[in-house]
Design a protein around this motif. Structure first.
Motif: not given
Length: 57
Positions: A31-48
Motif C-alpha cells: 500500500l501507498k502511504p495513507r492508502e486503505d487496505c482493500p481486504a481490510c475495508v471489505d472485511h470491515m464492511n462485510n464482517g467476519h
C-alpha cells in the motif's frame, strides 16, 4: 513470513483480523502511504463471515 502468533489466532478471534494486526507491516507493504487496505475495508464492511476460529455455525 508471518510470525507463529500471526498465524495462530486464539479461539473466538478472526483469522484475517489477527493476521492483519500481528503481521501488519508485511500484509500492508504493497500500500501507498495513507492508502486503505482493500481486504481490510471489505472485511470491515462485510464482517467476519466464517473466519472466526472455533465458532460453531
Amino acid at each position: 513470513m508471518p510470525s507463529k502468533q500471526a498465524l495462530n489466532p486464539p479461539k473466538g478471534e478472526c483469522t484475517q483480523c489477527w493476521l492483519h494486526a500481528y503481521d501488519s507491516r508485511a500484509q500492508h507493504k504493497h500500500l501507498k502511504p495513507r492508502e486503505d487496505c482493500p481486504a481490510c475495508v471489505d472485511h470491515m464492511n462485510n464482517g467476519h463471515g466464517n473466519m472466526i476460529v472455533g465458532a460453531d455455525r
